[in-house]
Structure formats: C-alpha cells, structure tokens
Design a protein around this motif. Structure first.
Motif, PDB file in Angstrom:
ATOM      1  N   ALA A 164      23.075 -20.880  33.058  1.00 51.72           N
ATOM      2  CA  ALA A 164      24.165 -19.982  33.449  1.00 51.72           C
ATOM      3  C   ALA A 164      25.201 -20.692  34.318  1.00 51.72           C
ATOM      4  O   ALA A 164      26.309 -20.179  34.509  1.00 51.72           O
ATOM      5  N   GLN A 165      24.871 -21.890  34.820  1.00 50.30           N
ATOM      6  CA  GLN A 165      25.771 -22.606  35.719  1.00 50.30           C
ATOM      7  C   GLN A 165      26.589 -23.701  35.028  1.00 50.30           C
ATOM      8  O   GLN A 165      27.538 -24.206  35.599  1.00 50.30           O
ATOM      9  N   VAL A 166      26.197 -24.098  33.803  1.00 48.59           N
ATOM     10  CA  VAL A 166      26.930 -25.194  33.161  1.00 48.59           C
ATOM     11  C   VAL A 166      28.286 -24.698  32.685  1.00 48.59           C
ATOM     12  O   VAL A 166      28.503 -23.509  32.475  1.00 48.59           O
ATOM     13  N   ARG A 167      29.204 -25.626  32.518  1.00 49.94           N
ATOM     14  CA  ARG A 167      30.566 -25.257  32.106  1.00 49.94           C
ATOM     15  C   ARG A 167      30.586 -24.820  30.641  1.00 49.94           C
ATOM     16  O   ARG A 167      29.709 -25.202  29.849  1.00 49.94           O
ATOM     17  N   PRO A 168      31.586 -24.046  30.234  1.00 44.20           N
ATOM     18  CA  PRO A 168      31.645 -23.549  28.850  1.00 44.20           C
ATOM     19  C   PRO A 168      31.631 -24.647  27.798  1.00 44.20           C
ATOM     20  O   PRO A 168      31.116 -24.454  26.711  1.00 44.20           O
ATOM     21  N   GLY A 169      32.190 -25.810  28.093  1.00 45.28           N
ATOM     22  CA  GLY A 169      32.247 -26.877  27.099  1.00 45.28           C
ATOM     23  C   GLY A 169      30.981 -27.696  26.964  1.00 45.28           C
ATOM     24  O   GLY A 169      30.898 -28.560  26.081  1.00 45.28           O
ATOM     25  N   CYS A 170      29.991 -27.440  27.809  1.00 48.80           N
ATOM     26  CA  CYS A 170      28.734 -28.195  27.737  1.00 48.80           C
ATOM     27  C   CYS A 170      27.992 -27.840  26.452  1.00 48.80           C
ATOM     28  O   CYS A 170      27.868 -26.665  26.095  1.00 48.80           O
ATOM     29  N   ARG A 171      27.479 -28.838  25.773  1.00 50.71           N
ATOM     30  CA  ARG A 171      26.691 -28.589  24.561  1.00 50.71           C
ATOM     31  C   ARG A 171      25.242 -28.339  24.962  1.00 50.71           C
ATOM     32  O   ARG A 171      24.628 -29.170  25.650  1.00 50.71           O
ATOM     33  N   ILE A 172      24.725 -27.214  24.517  1.00 47.58           N
ATOM     34  CA  ILE A 172      23.356 -26.814  24.845  1.00 47.58           C
ATOM     35  C   ILE A 172      22.546 -26.807  23.558  1.00 47.58           C
ATOM     36  O   ILE A 172      22.897 -26.111  22.595  1.00 47.58           O
ATOM     37  N   ILE A 173      21.483 -27.587  23.526  1.00 40.83           N
ATOM     38  CA  ILE A 173      20.658 -27.692  22.322  1.00 40.83           C
ATOM     39  C   ILE A 173      19.189 -27.516  22.694  1.00 40.83           C
ATOM     40  O   ILE A 173      18.671 -28.214  23.568  1.00 40.83           O
ATOM     41  N   GLY A 174      18.527 -26.595  22.032  1.00 42.95           N
ATOM     42  CA  GLY A 174      17.091 -26.436  22.195  1.00 42.95           C
ATOM     43  C   GLY A 174      16.374 -27.272  21.142  1.00 42.95           C
ATOM     44  O   GLY A 174      16.900 -27.477  20.044  1.00 42.95           O
ATOM     45  N   VAL A 175      15.194 -27.765  21.488  1.00 41.27           N
ATOM     46  CA  VAL A 175      14.405 -28.542  20.526  1.00 41.27           C
ATOM     47  C   VAL A 175      12.977 -28.005  20.493  1.00 41.27           C
ATOM     48  O   VAL A 175      12.415 -27.605  21.514  1.00 41.27           O
ATOM     49  N   ALA A 176      12.410 -27.994  19.292  1.00 35.08           N
ATOM     50  CA  ALA A 176      11.047 -27.491  19.123  1.00 35.08           C
ATOM     51  C   ALA A 176      10.523 -27.940  17.767  1.00 35.08           C
ATOM     52  O   ALA A 176      11.285 -28.363  16.894  1.00 35.08           O
ATOM     53  N   PHE A 177       9.234 -27.831  17.600  1.00 35.73           N
ATOM     54  CA  PHE A 177       8.632 -28.086  16.297  1.00 35.73           C
ATOM     55  C   PHE A 177       8.782 -26.836  15.432  1.00 35.73           C
ATOM     56  O   PHE A 177       8.823 -25.709  15.934  1.00 35.73           O
ATOM     57  N   ALA A 178       8.848 -27.046  14.126  1.00 31.58           N
ATOM     58  CA  ALA A 178       8.988 -25.916  13.203  1.00 31.58           C
ATOM     59  C   ALA A 178       7.848 -24.918  13.366  1.00 31.58           C
ATOM     60  O   ALA A 178       8.035 -23.710  13.167  1.00 31.58           O
ATOM     61  N   ALA A 179       6.678 -25.406  13.748  1.00 30.36           N
ATOM     62  CA  ALA A 179       5.522 -24.524  13.929  1.00 30.36           C
ATOM     63  C   ALA A 179       5.721 -23.522  15.048  1.00 30.36           C
ATOM     64  O   ALA A 179       4.994 -22.520  15.133  1.00 30.36           O
ATOM     65  N   GLN A 180       6.708 -23.744  15.910  1.00 29.18           N
ATOM     66  CA  GLN A 180       6.956 -22.846  17.035  1.00 29.18           C
ATOM     67  C   GLN A 180       7.902 -21.703  16.681  1.00 29.18           C
ATOM     68  O   GLN A 180       8.140 -20.822  17.512  1.00 29.18           O
ATOM     69  N   GLU A 188      15.188  -9.555  26.422  1.00 29.10           N
ATOM     70  CA  GLU A 188      15.596  -8.576  27.416  1.00 29.10           C
ATOM     71  C   GLU A 188      17.092  -8.732  27.619  1.00 29.10           C
ATOM     72  O   GLU A 188      17.692  -9.715  27.167  1.00 29.10           O
ATOM     73  N   PRO A 189      17.748  -7.761  28.287  1.00 25.35           N
ATOM     74  CA  PRO A 189      19.211  -7.804  28.405  1.00 25.35           C
ATOM     75  C   PRO A 189      19.768  -9.100  28.993  1.00 25.35           C
ATOM     76  O   PRO A 189      20.871  -9.529  28.642  1.00 25.35           O
ATOM     77  N   HIS A 190      18.995  -9.765  29.877  1.00 22.44           N
ATOM     78  CA  HIS A 190      19.515 -10.982  30.503  1.00 22.44           C
ATOM     79  C   HIS A 190      19.312 -12.224  29.635  1.00 22.44           C
ATOM     80  O   HIS A 190      19.796 -13.303  29.976  1.00 22.44           O
ATOM     81  N   ASP A 191      18.605 -12.088  28.517  1.00 20.19           N
ATOM     82  CA  ASP A 191      18.357 -13.232  27.639  1.00 20.19           C
ATOM     83  C   ASP A 191      19.562 -13.487  26.732  1.00 20.19           C
ATOM     84  O   ASP A 191      20.174 -12.544  26.217  1.00 20.19           O
ATOM     85  N   HIS A 192      19.875 -14.756  26.525  1.00 23.02           N
ATOM     86  CA  HIS A 192      20.986 -15.120  25.651  1.00 23.02           C
ATOM     87  C   HIS A 192      20.514 -16.184  24.665  1.00 23.02           C
ATOM     88  O   HIS A 192      19.832 -17.131  25.050  1.00 23.02           O
ATOM     89  N   PRO A 193      20.874 -16.047  23.376  1.00 24.75           N
ATOM     90  CA  PRO A 193      20.461 -17.061  22.386  1.00 24.75           C
ATOM     91  C   PRO A 193      21.123 -18.404  22.656  1.00 24.75           C
ATOM     92  O   PRO A 193      22.221 -18.475  23.226  1.00 24.75           O
ATOM     93  N   LEU A 194      20.468 -19.480  22.231  1.00 21.52           N
ATOM     94  CA  LEU A 194      21.046 -20.809  22.341  1.00 21.52           C
ATOM     95  C   LEU A 194      22.036 -21.029  21.201  1.00 21.52           C
ATOM     96  O   LEU A 194      21.813 -20.552  20.088  1.00 21.52           O
ATOM     97  N   PRO A 195      23.096 -21.767  21.447  1.00 21.58           N
ATOM     98  CA  PRO A 195      24.068 -22.010  20.380  1.00 21.58           C
ATOM     99  C   PRO A 195      23.528 -22.885  19.257  1.00 21.58           C
ATOM    100  O   PRO A 195      23.984 -22.812  18.112  1.00 21.58           O
ATOM    101  N   ARG A 196      22.520 -23.716  19.573  1.00 22.20           N
ATOM    102  CA  ARG A 196      21.940 -24.569  18.531  1.00 22.20           C
ATOM    103  C   ARG A 196      20.496 -24.917  18.880  1.00 22.20           C
ATOM    104  O   ARG A 196      20.179 -25.174  20.040  1.00 22.20           O
ATOM    105  N   ILE A 197      19.641 -24.901  17.867  1.00 15.29           N
ATOM    106  CA  ILE A 197      18.256 -25.324  18.025  1.00 15.29           C
ATOM    107  C   ILE A 197      17.965 -26.350  16.924  1.00 15.29           C
ATOM    108  O   ILE A 197      18.249 -26.108  15.747  1.00 15.29           O
ATOM    109  N   ILE A 198      17.424 -27.503  17.309  1.00 15.60           N
ATOM    110  CA  ILE A 198      17.017 -28.524  16.348  1.00 15.60           C
ATOM    111  C   ILE A 198      15.499 -28.516  16.258  1.00 15.60           C
ATOM    112  O   ILE A 198      14.801 -28.588  17.277  1.00 15.60           O
ATOM    113  N   SER A 199      14.980 -28.393  15.053  1.00 15.14           N
ATOM    114  CA  SER A 199      13.523 -28.374  14.869  1.00 15.14           C
ATOM    115  C   SER A 199      13.151 -29.278  13.699  1.00 15.14           C
ATOM    116  O   SER A 199      13.994 -29.647  12.887  1.00 15.14           O
ATOM    117  N   ALA A 200      11.887 -29.597  13.623  1.00 14.14           N
ATOM    118  CA  ALA A 200      11.383 -30.408  12.515  1.00 14.14           C
ATOM    119  C   ALA A 200       9.881 -30.175  12.383  1.00 14.14           C
ATOM    120  O   ALA A 200       9.236 -29.718  13.326  1.00 14.14           O
TER     121      ALA A 200
END
Length: 200
Positions: A164-180, A188-200
């Motif tokens: 919530a503190q990073v600037r709007p132009g910061c690229r945010i990427i989540g990473v996880a295994f496909a099994a996850q 919940e109302p305070h939760d926000h989706p990530l703009p990008r998730i990379i999985s394999a």
C-alpha cells in the motif's frame, strides 16, 4: 469469522500442495519463473540504477537465486524484507544488500526472515533501508492465488501493508508454483488482487 476460516483452510491446502512438490520439480519451476522475471528487468524504465525488492526463499517457496544474481549483474540495487518491532506489533522494511553480502550468506534478516528486530543503527549502516517510493519492481511470495490475481499470504498482512506504500508506477509481481493455484481465494474488503502473477 467465516472468511478467516476459509483463508485458513485454503492456506493449509495450498501449503500442502507446495510442500508435496519434489525438490527437482520445485527447482525446475523456479528456474522457469526466474527466466520470466529476468525479462521483466529488461523492461524496467531506464533509470540510473533500478531498485528491485525481492525475497530469499524459505522452506518450499519459489527459489529466486537465479533472478537475484541477474539483478545484481544488471547493476540493480537489490533489497530484501526485514521485520522490525513497531510498538506492540511489527512492520516490514526493505533493506539493500550488496552482492558480496548476499553471496556471503551472513545477512541476518535473510537467514532468519520471520524474526523481528529492534531498531539498530549498525544494521542501518550495513543494510540501508529503501523507501517504498523508490522501488521500481517488487517480487512477492504467495501461499495461494486464483485466476483473478487474488493473493493469499501467510496471514500476517505484512506485504499487504507494505504494498500500500509503493508508488503507482512500481511493478508488483507475485510468484508461485502452479500447484498453489486454487479456484477462489477468499477475500475481504481490504484485499486487492495483484496486477501480475508468474507461475510455473
């Protein structure tokens, strides 16, 4: 209360799926994820020295070592999360770590990532804190995710508060295994989706 219960059940199931992957499968998938992250580095704005925040894997998380070394090789300023005591709770800051320090495997908050620390001027001098507004790319670990980009972490809310503190132009990427990946991450109302998730 039911939302918290749903999150707990989803978290346990996703962690079991992640832990069930063989070391060889985790390594191969981690390498594929790192390859995609390296491509993201090439797309960063041409700043004098991009700042990249990431994590050092613990337990069965996606391993980022290949990506971390690539970021150093491209001249990036690399930062890792450090938990700190704050009042009655704790907060997360990102501290810069040189390649030499990273390779030495003696960085205290990398070796013990969930241990909260007191304010320490010696730590500040050795590993300066990076302001959230100065981060160009942040890579976030996940426990579970869904097709809509909803993320489930370990339950402490540390990354939610930090993102919530990073600037709007910061690229945010989540990473996880496909099994996850799950059908639906309880939100919940305070939760926000990530703009990008990379999985394999």
């Amino acid at each position: 209360m039911s939302g918290a219960c749903d999150k707990g059940a989803t978290r346990r199931s996703a962690l079991q799926a992640r832990d069930a992957l063989s070391p060889a499968d985790r390594h191969a998938a981690s390498q594929r994820i790192c390859a995609q992250l390296v491509q993201v580095l090439a797309d960063l704005p041409a700043t004098a020295r991009p700042t990249v925040a990431m994590y050092a894997a613990m337990r069965s998380e996606v391993g980022l070592d290949t990506f971390i070394l690539a970021a150093y090789g491209r001249g990036c300023r690399v930062a890792f999360p450090c938990m700190q005591h704050a009042g009655t709770g704790q907060t997360t800051c990102m501290r810069t770590v040189t390649e030499r320090e990273y390779r030495s495997k003696t960085v205290p908050f990398i070796n013990h990532p969930v241990a909260a620390r007191d304010a320490d001027t010696a730590l500040d001098a050795r590993f300066p804190v990076v302001a959230p507004a100065d981060i160009d790319l942040i890579v976030v670990p996940l426990v579970a995710y869904d097709a809509q980009g909803n993320r489930l972490g370990y339950g402490g809310g540390n990354y939610d508060r930090y993102l919530a503190q990073v600037r709007p132009g910061c690229r945010i990427i989540g990473v996880a295994f496909a099994a996850q990946q799950v059908d639906r991450v309880p939100t919940e109302p305070h939760d926000h989706p990530l703009p990008r998730i990379i999985s394999a």
